[in-house]
Design an enzyme around this catalytic site. Structure first.
Site, PDB file in Angstrom:
ATOM      1  N   THR A 225       0.811  -1.220   0.000  1.00  0.00           N
ATOM      2  CA  THR A 225       0.000   0.000   0.000  1.00  0.00           C
ATOM      3  C   THR A 225       0.845   1.271   0.000  1.00  0.00           C
ATOM      4  O   THR A 225       0.293   2.369  -0.078  1.00  0.00           O
ATOM      5  CB  THR A 225      -0.927   0.024   1.229  1.00  0.00           C
ATOM      6  OG1 THR A 225      -0.133  -0.068   2.422  1.00  0.00           O
ATOM      7  CG2 THR A 225      -1.906  -1.138   1.181  1.00  0.00           C
TER       8      THR A 225
ATOM      9  N   VAL B 222       5.993   3.123  -3.221  1.00  0.00           N
ATOM     10  CA  VAL B 222       6.727   2.235  -4.125  1.00  0.00           C
ATOM     11  C   VAL B 222       5.929   0.956  -4.366  1.00  0.00           C
ATOM     12  O   VAL B 222       5.893   0.429  -5.485  1.00  0.00           O
ATOM     13  CB  VAL B 222       8.123   1.924  -3.565  1.00  0.00           C
ATOM     14  CG1 VAL B 222       8.825   0.856  -4.399  1.00  0.00           C
ATOM     15  CG2 VAL B 222       8.969   3.196  -3.519  1.00  0.00           C
TER      16      VAL B 222
ATOM     17  N   ARG C 200      -3.058  -2.429   9.922  1.00  0.00           N
ATOM     18  CA  ARG C 200      -4.061  -1.379   9.695  1.00  0.00           C
ATOM     19  C   ARG C 200      -4.521  -1.315   8.233  1.00  0.00           C
ATOM     20  O   ARG C 200      -5.587  -0.754   7.939  1.00  0.00           O
ATOM     21  CB  ARG C 200      -3.534  -0.012  10.154  1.00  0.00           C
ATOM     22  CG  ARG C 200      -2.407   0.552   9.311  1.00  0.00           C
ATOM     23  CD  ARG C 200      -1.997   1.947   9.798  1.00  0.00           C
ATOM     24  NE  ARG C 200      -0.895   2.466   9.008  1.00  0.00           N
ATOM     25  CZ  ARG C 200       0.380   2.232   9.247  1.00  0.00           C
ATOM     26  NH1 ARG C 200       0.727   1.463  10.283  1.00  0.00           N
ATOM     27  NH2 ARG C 200       1.323   2.754   8.483  1.00  0.00           N
TER      28      ARG C 200
ATOM     29  N   ARG D 150      21.843  -3.715   2.342  1.00  0.00           N
ATOM     30  CA  ARG D 150      22.597  -3.363   1.133  1.00  0.00           C
ATOM     31  C   ARG D 150      24.097  -3.584   1.278  1.00  0.00           C
ATOM     32  O   ARG D 150      24.760  -3.997   0.329  1.00  0.00           O
ATOM     33  CB  ARG D 150      22.311  -1.913   0.739  1.00  0.00           C
ATOM     34  CG  ARG D 150      20.926  -1.719   0.140  1.00  0.00           C
ATOM     35  CD  ARG D 150      20.606  -0.255  -0.093  1.00  0.00           C
ATOM     36  NE  ARG D 150      19.214  -0.121  -0.564  1.00  0.00           N
ATOM     37  CZ  ARG D 150      18.477   0.971  -0.396  1.00  0.00           C
ATOM     38  NH1 ARG D 150      18.991   2.031   0.228  1.00  0.00           N
ATOM     39  NH2 ARG D 150      17.244   1.009  -0.854  1.00  0.00           N
TER      40      ARG D 150
ATOM     41  N   CYS E   3      17.613   4.656  -4.588  1.00  0.00           N
ATOM     42  CA  CYS E   3      17.111   5.285  -5.805  1.00  0.00           C
ATOM     43  C   CYS E   3      18.124   6.227  -6.439  1.00  0.00           C
ATOM     44  O   CYS E   3      18.166   6.359  -7.672  1.00  0.00           O
ATOM     45  CB  CYS E   3      15.802   6.018  -5.522  1.00  0.00           C
ATOM     46  SG  CYS E   3      15.866   7.183  -4.145  1.00  0.00           S
TER      47      CYS E   3
ATOM     48  N   GLN F 259      17.561  15.642  -6.288  1.00  0.00           N
ATOM     49  CA  GLN F 259      16.648  14.577  -5.901  1.00  0.00           C
ATOM     50  C   GLN F 259      15.221  15.067  -5.700  1.00  0.00           C
ATOM     51  O   GLN F 259      14.980  16.068  -5.024  1.00  0.00           O
ATOM     52  CB  GLN F 259      17.147  13.898  -4.627  1.00  0.00           C
ATOM     53  CG  GLN F 259      18.447  13.156  -4.847  1.00  0.00           C
ATOM     54  CD  GLN F 259      18.991  12.492  -3.605  1.00  0.00           C
ATOM     55  OE1 GLN F 259      20.188  12.522  -3.362  1.00  0.00           O
ATOM     56  NE2 GLN F 259      18.127  11.860  -2.814  1.00  0.00           N
TER      57      GLN F 259
ATOM     58  N   SER G  36       9.715  12.964  -3.769  1.00  0.00           N
ATOM     59  CA  SER G  36       9.109  11.645  -3.525  1.00  0.00           C
ATOM     60  C   SER G  36      10.112  10.649  -2.991  1.00  0.00           C
ATOM     61  O   SER G  36       9.731   9.604  -2.461  1.00  0.00           O
ATOM     62  CB  SER G  36       8.457  11.098  -4.799  1.00  0.00           C
ATOM     63  OG  SER G  36       9.393  11.020  -5.855  1.00  0.00           O
TER      64      SER G  36
ATOM     65  N   ARG H 288      18.264  18.288  -2.638  1.00  0.00           N
ATOM     66  CA  ARG H 288      16.828  18.092  -2.837  1.00  0.00           C
ATOM     67  C   ARG H 288      16.286  19.286  -3.634  1.00  0.00           C
ATOM     68  O   ARG H 288      16.595  20.446  -3.320  1.00  0.00           O
ATOM     69  CB  ARG H 288      16.118  18.005  -1.491  1.00  0.00           C
ATOM     70  CG  ARG H 288      14.706  17.478  -1.570  1.00  0.00           C
ATOM     71  CD  ARG H 288      14.643  15.994  -1.833  1.00  0.00           C
ATOM     72  NE  ARG H 288      15.120  15.189  -0.717  1.00  0.00           N
ATOM     73  CZ  ARG H 288      15.114  13.861  -0.690  1.00  0.00           C
ATOM     74  NH1 ARG H 288      14.651  13.182  -1.736  1.00  0.00           N
ATOM     75  NH2 ARG H 288      15.566  13.198   0.356  1.00  0.00           N
TER      76      ARG H 288
ATOM     77  N   HIS I  65      14.711  11.616 -10.115  1.00  0.00           N
ATOM     78  CA  HIS I  65      16.008  12.141  -9.698  1.00  0.00           C
ATOM     79  C   HIS I  65      16.864  12.434 -10.928  1.00  0.00           C
ATOM     80  O   HIS I  65      16.738  11.780 -11.964  1.00  0.00           O
ATOM     81  CB  HIS I  65      16.766  11.109  -8.850  1.00  0.00           C
ATOM     82  CG  HIS I  65      16.196  10.866  -7.490  1.00  0.00           C
ATOM     83  ND1 HIS I  65      15.214  11.649  -6.917  1.00  0.00           N
ATOM     84  CD2 HIS I  65      16.490   9.909  -6.555  1.00  0.00           C
ATOM     85  CE1 HIS I  65      14.935  11.187  -5.707  1.00  0.00           C
ATOM     86  NE2 HIS I  65      15.694  10.131  -5.470  1.00  0.00           N
TER      87      HIS I  65
END
Length: 355
Positions: free
Chosen positions: A15, A18, A43, A103, A133, A160, A163, A251, A258
């Site tokens: 939900t 991404v 939830r 990672r 990303c 960037q 989002s 940003r 990006h």
């Protein structure tokens, strides 16, 4: 029942921003899956989402939710992935994790199918990590050039989209834009800051009518966690553990996609024509590079598309072994959901019996 030989796929965090894009991508790409199971926090359980043209009910995250799952795509916060990805792996699923939790784990491959697909085969923890990303925005193009010329040094600056900070980032920008639209703000020191007040959301400064030279958390000597991640991830993906990398993350007031400026220095002299040919033929890359005609990639044109877009390809003025590039990539598609789905497809194509 799922068709024989088609693995059950779980989408954990279905939900989220991404996760929503993952469901779109799964509906657009070749259907290699049996059941697609949607998992989210308690939830969100009971909600129905559309995937592959069918309404599917979301189930709550639990150990039992992974029963019979072959591959699990995770898009959840680091702390949730750290707990639940090993649980899913222990239940027999191969986890493709989009968080930062694994990672840099030496026992977890960090995979980009166009660059290092072979790494997916060795996964002792049953987990494959999806890069961040910002790294994914440039790494497909950079990997193609590295394969030909041998990368020696990298200097990048990112631009960037909000989002990248989740839905809160997008809501913050849209709210700030509504406050500054139709005004004369942006002409006096601090006027935008005063208009925005405390409404900076996940950012330390306003992003409307502004750029913010910061993404992530503070690390040693003034570097940010995002900058260090781009450095570490690039080294791991390309198999260059000592590659000199300098990153500045900024940003900008863009919703999604990006962009990065890239200064890449190689082992030998590079020609622009040869570099353009490599980029034009590299899988997952689109070359858009005709400044005289005003053609170069911008987020407004790239958003919603899958490839890495590259333009402004130039040889460095003072170094015949270096190239300058401008790259754009949708940070929710190739920068997150698409790469994870591609990894899952590589795993699904393995011969039966691989674990």
């Amino acid at each position: 029942m799922a068709p024989t030989g088609r693995p059950t796929l779980a989408v954990v965090g279905a939900t989220g921003a991404v996760g929503t894009v993952m469901l779109q991508i799964l509906s657009q790409r070749a259907d290699v899956w049996g059941e697609i199971r949607l998992i989210a926090s308690p939830r969100s359980a009971g909600r129905k989402l559309s995937v592959r043209g069918a309404e599917t009910e979301v189930v709550a995250l639990s150990e039992e939710a992974f029963d019979g799952v072959g591959i699990a795509l995770f898009d959840v916060p680091d702390e949730v992935a750290a707990v639940w990805a090993p649980v899913a792996a222990a239940r027999g699923a191969v986890v493709v994790d989009n968080s930062g939790a694994f990672r840099m784990d030496p026992h977890v491959p960090l995979a980009v199918p166009e660059v290092n697909p072979h790494t997916v085969r060795s996964r002792p923890r049953g987990i494959v990590a999806n890069p961040g990303c910002t790294t994914l925005t440039m790494i497909v193009a950079l990997g193609a050039l590295h394969a030909e010329f041998g990368l020696r040094e990298l200097v990048v600056s990112s631009y960037q989209a909000v989002s990248g900070a989740g839905r809160a980032g997008v809501e913050t920008l849209r709210s700030q834009l509504s406050l500054v639209a139709g005004t004369e703000l942006g002409t006096k020191p601090g006027d935008v800051r005063r208009a925005v007040g405390d409404g900076t959301g996940p950012f330390p400064e306003p992003v409307a009518l502004n750029v913010v030279p910061w993404a992530g958390a503070l690390r040693e000597d003034g570097w940010s966690s995002e900058e260090m991640a781009v450095r570490d991830e690039t080294r791991k993906i390309l198999g260059l553990p000592r590659l000199p990398v300098a990153v500045t993350c900024v940003r900008v007031p863009v919703v999604t996609t990006h962009s990065l400026t890239v200064h890449a220095r190689f082992q030998r002299e590079v020609g622009v024509d040869g570099a353009r040919e490599i980029l034009a033929t590299a899988p997952g890359v689109v070359l858009c590079d005709d400044p005289e005609a005003g053609e170069f990639p911008t987020p407004a044109d790239v958003v919603g598309t899958d490839p890495t877009w590259v333009g402004r390809v130039r040889r460095a003025l003072d170094d015949p072994a270096a190239l300058e590039l401008f790259v754009c990539g949708d940070n929710l598609r190739k920068g997150a959901a698409l790469n994870a789905v591609q990894i899952a497809e590589v795993i699904a194509a393995e011969p039966a019996g691989r674990g």
